[in-house]
Design a protein around this motif. Structure first.
Motif, PDB file in Angstrom:
ATOM      1  N   TYR A 104       1.095   5.546   0.185  1.00 17.78           N
ATOM      2  CA  TYR A 104       0.854   6.835  -0.462  1.00 17.78           C
ATOM      3  C   TYR A 104      -0.610   7.098  -0.809  1.00 17.78           C
ATOM      4  O   TYR A 104      -0.990   8.238  -1.045  1.00 17.78           O
ATOM      5  CB  TYR A 104       1.722   6.956  -1.719  1.00 17.78           C
ATOM      6  N   GLN A 105      -1.427   6.062  -0.827  1.00 16.23           N
ATOM      7  CA  GLN A 105      -2.855   6.284  -1.082  1.00 16.23           C
ATOM      8  C   GLN A 105      -3.675   6.288   0.203  1.00 16.23           C
ATOM      9  O   GLN A 105      -4.903   6.274   0.165  1.00 16.23           O
ATOM     10  CB  GLN A 105      -3.369   5.222  -2.068  1.00 16.23           C
ATOM     11  N   SER A 106      -2.971   6.300   1.334  1.00 14.36           N
ATOM     12  CA  SER A 106      -3.661   6.362   2.624  1.00 14.36           C
ATOM     13  C   SER A 106      -3.947   7.818   2.993  1.00 14.36           C
ATOM     14  O   SER A 106      -3.338   8.740   2.457  1.00 14.36           O
ATOM     15  CB  SER A 106      -2.806   5.708   3.710  1.00 14.36           C
ATOM     16  N   GLU A 107      -4.858   8.010   3.942  1.00 18.12           N
ATOM     17  CA  GLU A 107      -5.190   9.359   4.384  1.00 18.12           C
ATOM     18  C   GLU A 107      -4.150   9.913   5.344  1.00 18.12           C
ATOM     19  O   GLU A 107      -3.985  11.118   5.474  1.00 18.12           O
ATOM     20  CB  GLU A 107      -6.566   9.356   5.048  1.00 18.12           C
ATOM     21  N   ASN A 108      -3.440   9.012   6.021  1.00 19.13           N
ATOM     22  CA  ASN A 108      -2.468   9.438   7.024  1.00 19.13           C
ATOM     23  C   ASN A 108      -1.221   8.552   6.901  1.00 19.13           C
ATOM     24  O   ASN A 108      -1.288   7.348   7.167  1.00 19.13           O
ATOM     25  CB  ASN A 108      -3.072   9.337   8.430  1.00 19.13           C
ATOM     26  N   LEU A 109      -0.090   9.133   6.500  1.00 17.61           N
ATOM     27  CA  LEU A 109       1.122   8.351   6.255  1.00 17.61           C
ATOM     28  C   LEU A 109       1.652   7.721   7.534  1.00 17.61           C
ATOM     29  O   LEU A 109       2.125   6.583   7.517  1.00 17.61           O
ATOM     30  CB  LEU A 109       2.191   9.230   5.610  1.00 17.61           C
ATOM     31  N   VAL A 110       1.594   8.449   8.639  1.00 17.48           N
ATOM     32  CA  VAL A 110       2.085   7.907   9.905  1.00 17.48           C
ATOM     33  C   VAL A 110       1.290   6.676  10.300  1.00 17.48           C
ATOM     34  O   VAL A 110       1.835   5.628  10.657  1.00 17.48           O
ATOM     35  CB  VAL A 110       2.023   8.965  11.023  1.00 17.48           C
ATOM     36  N   VAL A 144       7.347  10.643   3.905  1.00 11.31           N
ATOM     37  CA  VAL A 144       7.513   9.307   4.493  1.00 11.31           C
ATOM     38  C   VAL A 144       8.710   9.264   5.433  1.00 11.31           C
ATOM     39  O   VAL A 144       8.726   8.489   6.394  1.00 11.31           O
ATOM     40  CB  VAL A 144       7.627   8.210   3.407  1.00 11.31           C
ATOM     41  N   ASP A 145       9.705  10.092   5.174  1.00 10.06           N
ATOM     42  CA  ASP A 145      10.834  10.219   6.104  1.00 10.06           C
ATOM     43  C   ASP A 145      10.313  10.684   7.461  1.00 10.06           C
ATOM     44  O   ASP A 145      10.571  10.064   8.500  1.00 10.06           O
ATOM     45  CB  ASP A 145      11.845  11.207   5.524  1.00 10.06           C
ATOM     46  N   GLN A 146       9.552  11.770   7.455  1.00  8.87           N
ATOM     47  CA  GLN A 146       9.027  12.332   8.697  1.00  8.87           C
ATOM     48  C   GLN A 146       7.985  11.423   9.348  1.00  8.87           C
ATOM     49  O   GLN A 146       7.778  11.478  10.567  1.00  8.87           O
ATOM     50  CB  GLN A 146       8.428  13.717   8.415  1.00  8.87           C
ATOM     51  N   ALA A 147       7.345  10.560   8.541  1.00 10.47           N
ATOM     52  CA  ALA A 147       6.323   9.655   9.073  1.00 10.47           C
ATOM     53  C   ALA A 147       6.930   8.425   9.737  1.00 10.47           C
ATOM     54  O   ALA A 147       6.206   7.622  10.319  1.00 10.47           O
ATOM     55  CB  ALA A 147       5.371   9.223   7.952  1.00 10.47           C
ATOM     56  N   GLY A 148       8.260   8.271   9.624  1.00 12.13           N
ATOM     57  CA  GLY A 148       8.913   7.197  10.362  1.00 12.13           C
ATOM     58  C   GLY A 148       9.299   5.968   9.571  1.00 12.13           C
ATOM     59  O   GLY A 148       9.499   4.893  10.149  1.00 12.13           O
ATOM     60  N   CYS A 149       9.451   6.096   8.255  1.00  8.87           N
ATOM     61  CA  CYS A 149       9.900   4.939   7.475  1.00  8.87           C
ATOM     62  C   CYS A 149      11.368   4.649   7.795  1.00  8.87           C
ATOM     63  O   CYS A 149      12.065   5.462   8.404  1.00  8.87           O
ATOM     64  CB  CYS A 149       9.712   5.186   5.985  1.00  8.87           C
ATOM     65  N   ASP A 150      11.832   3.487   7.376  1.00  5.78           N
ATOM     66  CA  ASP A 150      13.213   3.089   7.659  1.00  5.78           C
ATOM     67  C   ASP A 150      14.155   3.335   6.492  1.00  5.78           C
ATOM     68  O   ASP A 150      15.340   3.599   6.681  1.00  5.78           O
ATOM     69  CB  ASP A 150      13.243   1.599   8.025  1.00  5.78           C
ATOM     70  N   LEU A 151      13.657   3.210   5.286  1.00  7.52           N
ATOM     71  CA  LEU A 151      14.434   3.468   4.086  1.00  7.52           C
ATOM     72  C   LEU A 151      13.483   3.871   2.972  1.00  7.52           C
ATOM     73  O   LEU A 151      12.271   3.723   3.102  1.00  7.52           O
ATOM     74  CB  LEU A 151      15.279   2.256   3.680  1.00  7.52           C
ATOM     75  N   ILE A 152      14.038   4.400   1.887  1.00  2.00           N
ATOM     76  CA  ILE A 152      13.240   4.855   0.743  1.00  2.00           C
ATOM     77  C   ILE A 152      13.522   3.930  -0.433  1.00  2.00           C
ATOM     78  O   ILE A 152      14.682   3.730  -0.812  1.00  2.00           O
ATOM     79  CB  ILE A 152      13.590   6.302   0.339  1.00  2.00           C
ATOM     80  N   HIS A 153      12.461   3.373  -1.016  1.00  2.00           N
ATOM     81  CA  HIS A 153      12.615   2.443  -2.129  1.00  2.00           C
ATOM     82  C   HIS A 153      12.359   3.182  -3.442  1.00  2.00           C
ATOM     83  O   HIS A 153      11.313   3.817  -3.620  1.00  2.00           O
ATOM     84  CB  HIS A 153      11.620   1.285  -1.988  1.00  2.00           C
ATOM     85  N   LEU A 154      13.329   3.103  -4.339  1.00  5.78           N
ATOM     86  CA  LEU A 154      13.218   3.777  -5.638  1.00  5.78           C
ATOM     87  C   LEU A 154      13.212   2.730  -6.751  1.00  5.78           C
ATOM     88  O   LEU A 154      14.197   2.021  -6.954  1.00  5.78           O
ATOM     89  CB  LEU A 154      14.380   4.758  -5.828  1.00  5.78           C
ATOM     90  N   ASP A 155      12.091   2.638  -7.463  1.00  5.27           N
ATOM     91  CA  ASP A 155      11.945   1.672  -8.551  1.00  5.27           C
ATOM     92  C   ASP A 155      12.404   2.309  -9.855  1.00  5.27           C
ATOM     93  O   ASP A 155      11.748   3.204 -10.390  1.00  5.27           O
ATOM     94  CB  ASP A 155      10.481   1.241  -8.672  1.00  5.27           C
TER      95      ASP A 155
END
Length: 213
Positions: free
Chosen positions: A200-206, A23-34
């Motif tokens: 995360y359940q998509s076929e393409n993260l980008v 998701v980092d490489q796919a262009g997200c802005d931050l990572i959410h950790l529950d």
């Protein structure tokens, strides 16, 4: 532009490091950790050890959402593990102002979380002190739930308070986020959306992240 925070709760737990990198490489802005303790919410996820292990997989801001009873006991551990922003539930804190003060004493950003049924008035006193307010739009504790539309009224209240009191906290929405509900959130002036299953359940993260934007 509204920011996208993928939640690794929806990722493959056997490959979390790779999931963060993707998701980092796919262009997200931050990572959410529950972070769930099995007490405040029924589910149990992971603790500071996992946060520390994942830290080397991304330089993006680590948005740690503590769904924990007595979260103040664990703050130092999560800061040491690499958390950049720590959010706690008002429902879990006997003295919310002191917990927020303690988070900020470590030099990281502080957030407060509202469950769907909790009034905005419960956190109004700390709004000048926090960097982020997370409005839960599902019942906390599990992924894959539907967005509770009634929470939009509370988001509007937060936007109004931010404007009238000239405050700077960001508004984050967590739960039931897909392309349709992300658009609704944007219309209600939300700054960050947390998305788990729809990413995360998509076929393409980008493509999934672009669709949310």
């Amino acid at each position: 532009m509204m920011k996208i925070a993928p939640s690794i709760l929806a990722a493959d737990f056997a490959n979390l490091g790779q999931a963060v990198e993707q998701v980092d490489q796919a262009g997200c802005d931050l990572i959410h950790l529950d972070i769930m303790d099995g007490h405040f919410v029924p589910a149990l996820t992971f603790g500071p050890g996992m946060v520390k292990a994942l830290r080397s997989h991304s330089d993006k801001l680590f948005d740690c959402h503590l769904m924990m009873a007595e979260p103040e006991k664990w703050l130092a551990d999560f800061v040491e593990a690499g958390a950049d922003l720590i959010s706690v539930h008002v429902e879990a804190c006997a003295n919310l102002p002191e917990v927020i003060k303690k988070i900020k004493s470590f030099g990281v950003k502080a957030g407060v979380v509202l469950n769907p049924e909790t009034p905005v008035s419960f956190i109004e006193a700390v709004l000048p002190e926090v960097d982020l307010v997370i409005q839960m739009t599902v019942i906390p504790g599990a992924g894959g739930q539907a967005f509770i539309m009634e929470t939009l009224d509370k988001i509007d209240q937060l936007v109004t308070l931010r404007h009238t009191k000239k405050l700077k906290f960001l508004i984050e929405v967590d739960g039931g986020i897909n392309a349709k509900t992300a658009r609704i959130c944007r219309e209600h002036q939300v700054d960050v959306v947390v998305a788990g299953s729809s990413v995360y359940q998509s076929e393409n993260l980008v493509s999934a992240i672009q669709a949310l934007r």
